[in-house]
Enzyme design. Sequence first.
Site, PDB file in Angstrom:
ATOM      1  N   LYS A   1       0.821  -1.225   0.000  1.00  0.00           N
ATOM      2  CA  LYS A   1       0.000   0.000   0.000  1.00  0.00           C
ATOM      3  C   LYS A   1       0.845   1.261   0.000  1.00  0.00           C
ATOM      4  O   LYS A   1       2.020   1.242   0.351  1.00  0.00           O
ATOM      5  CB  LYS A   1      -0.976  -0.049   1.170  1.00  0.00           C
ATOM      6  CG  LYS A   1      -2.105  -1.042   0.835  1.00  0.00           C
ATOM      7  CD  LYS A   1      -3.261  -1.003   1.761  1.00  0.00           C
ATOM      8  CE  LYS A   1      -4.324  -1.963   1.208  1.00  0.00           C
ATOM      9  NZ  LYS A   1      -5.251  -2.399   2.227  1.00  0.00           N
ATOM     10  N   ARG A  35      -3.253 -10.168   4.993  1.00  0.00           N
ATOM     11  CA  ARG A  35      -3.657 -10.276   3.587  1.00  0.00           C
ATOM     12  C   ARG A  35      -2.511  -9.737   2.736  1.00  0.00           C
ATOM     13  O   ARG A  35      -2.185  -8.552   2.830  1.00  0.00           O
ATOM     14  CB  ARG A  35      -4.935  -9.450   3.405  1.00  0.00           C
ATOM     15  CG  ARG A  35      -5.559  -9.506   2.032  1.00  0.00           C
ATOM     16  CD  ARG A  35      -6.835  -8.655   2.021  1.00  0.00           C
ATOM     17  NE  ARG A  35      -7.449  -8.653   0.720  1.00  0.00           N
ATOM     18  CZ  ARG A  35      -7.055  -7.878  -0.285  1.00  0.00           C
ATOM     19  NH1 ARG A  35      -6.074  -7.023  -0.124  1.00  0.00           N
ATOM     20  NH2 ARG A  35      -7.666  -7.955  -1.452  1.00  0.00           N
TER      21      ARG A  35
HETATM   22  N1  PMM Z   1      -7.348  -4.009   0.791  1.00  0.00           N
HETATM   23  C1  PMM Z   1      -7.689  -4.023  -0.511  1.00  0.00           C
HETATM   24  C2  PMM Z   1      -8.762  -4.808  -0.966  1.00  0.00           C
HETATM   25  N2  PMM Z   1      -9.468  -5.577  -0.110  1.00  0.00           N
HETATM   26  N3  PMM Z   1      -9.845  -6.377   2.066  1.00  0.00           N
HETATM   27  C3  PMM Z   1      -9.522  -6.386   3.369  1.00  0.00           C
HETATM   28  N4  PMM Z   1     -10.230  -7.173   4.233  1.00  0.00           N
HETATM   29  N5  PMM Z   1      -8.505  -5.635   3.867  1.00  0.00           N
HETATM   30  C4  PMM Z   1      -7.746  -4.825   3.063  1.00  0.00           C
HETATM   31  O1  PMM Z   1      -6.844  -4.127   3.576  1.00  0.00           O
HETATM   32  C5  PMM Z   1      -8.067  -4.784   1.672  1.00  0.00           C
HETATM   33  C6  PMM Z   1      -9.135  -5.588   1.208  1.00  0.00           C
HETATM   34  C7  PMM Z   1      -6.915  -3.181  -1.483  1.00  0.00           C
HETATM   35  O2  PMM Z   1      -5.760  -3.798  -1.909  1.00  0.00           O
HETATM   36  P1  PMM Z   1      -5.647  -4.662  -3.287  1.00  0.00           P
HETATM   37  O3  PMM Z   1      -6.277  -3.832  -4.376  1.00  0.00           O
HETATM   38  O4  PMM Z   1      -4.199  -4.883  -3.499  1.00  0.00           O
HETATM   39  O5  PMM Z   1      -6.384  -5.953  -3.094  1.00  0.00           O
END
Ligand code: PMM
Length: 259
Positions: free
Chosen positions: A205, A239
């Site tokens: 991020k 994650r």
């Molecule tokens: N971050 C993203 C998408 N989904 N879900 C949860 N539970 N927590 C997060 O921090 C989160 C998420 C954005 O990141 P990405 O686009 O790389 O998936």
Amino acid sequence: MGILNVTPDSFSDGGRYARLDAAVRQAEAMADAGAALIDVGGESTRPGAPRVPEPEELVRVIPVVRRLAKRLSVPISIDTSKAEVARQALDAGASLVNDVTALRGDPGMAGVIAQARVPVILMHMRGTPRTMQRSPRYRHVTADVCRFLAEARHQAIAAGIPASRVLLDPGLGFGKTVAHNLQLLRELEALVALGAPVVVGPSRKSFIGRVLDAELPDRLPGTLACVVAAAAHGAHVVRVHEVKPAVDFLRMFNAIGAR
Ligand code: PMM
């Protein structure tokens, strides 16, 4: 939790896994590397991202979920805020819903999850992905996030989802400044104290990029520092995009027994 974005516009691996075969190969590699859960998402939530229409999101994720459910032994979660996408993904073999809107994005979502008797991740977000980075302000970010998530859990329970199936996520990067994200990681125990399993998603991020002056794809070291900090402060699930390094970091951390 390994991230499988099947979006042409995801901020970190845009388009690369859009094709079904590539997505399946990527998920299998993450499972082999030690992922305990694969999170499939078809709508980018990066700052400023436009909404994906439901038919398009269904086309992106359902074939992937169906194929993965047949081939993988690890559970699959569906990263969506749309009730119909969640419903069809659960039908196709997903076993957990990851909702970045904490059930506020679609009035039908809580019912779908309650009926399917699956766990749900409720995540904190300020505003929407379109608006969330417009000068976010909090009285006390950790306390405000905890209050929001306690209330979201309360509403989930009222809608028929048992407390034992609710996981909470502070939503790093969703309507937070760099300082807010760092403070949330530092004070994660306050969220853990609410008694639900805690999920943390720092991977790649922009707050990491801002601290380290690191562009993509050079945010792995910063991501791993966040993974270890999250584990040290009591997170149950992290994650990540790069599963193998995260698993190795956590195995070493656990071997040291620092907690
Ligand atoms: N971050 C993203 C998408 N989904 N879900 C949860 N539970 N927590 C997060 O921090 C989160 C998420 C954005 O990141 P990405 O686009 O790389 O998936």
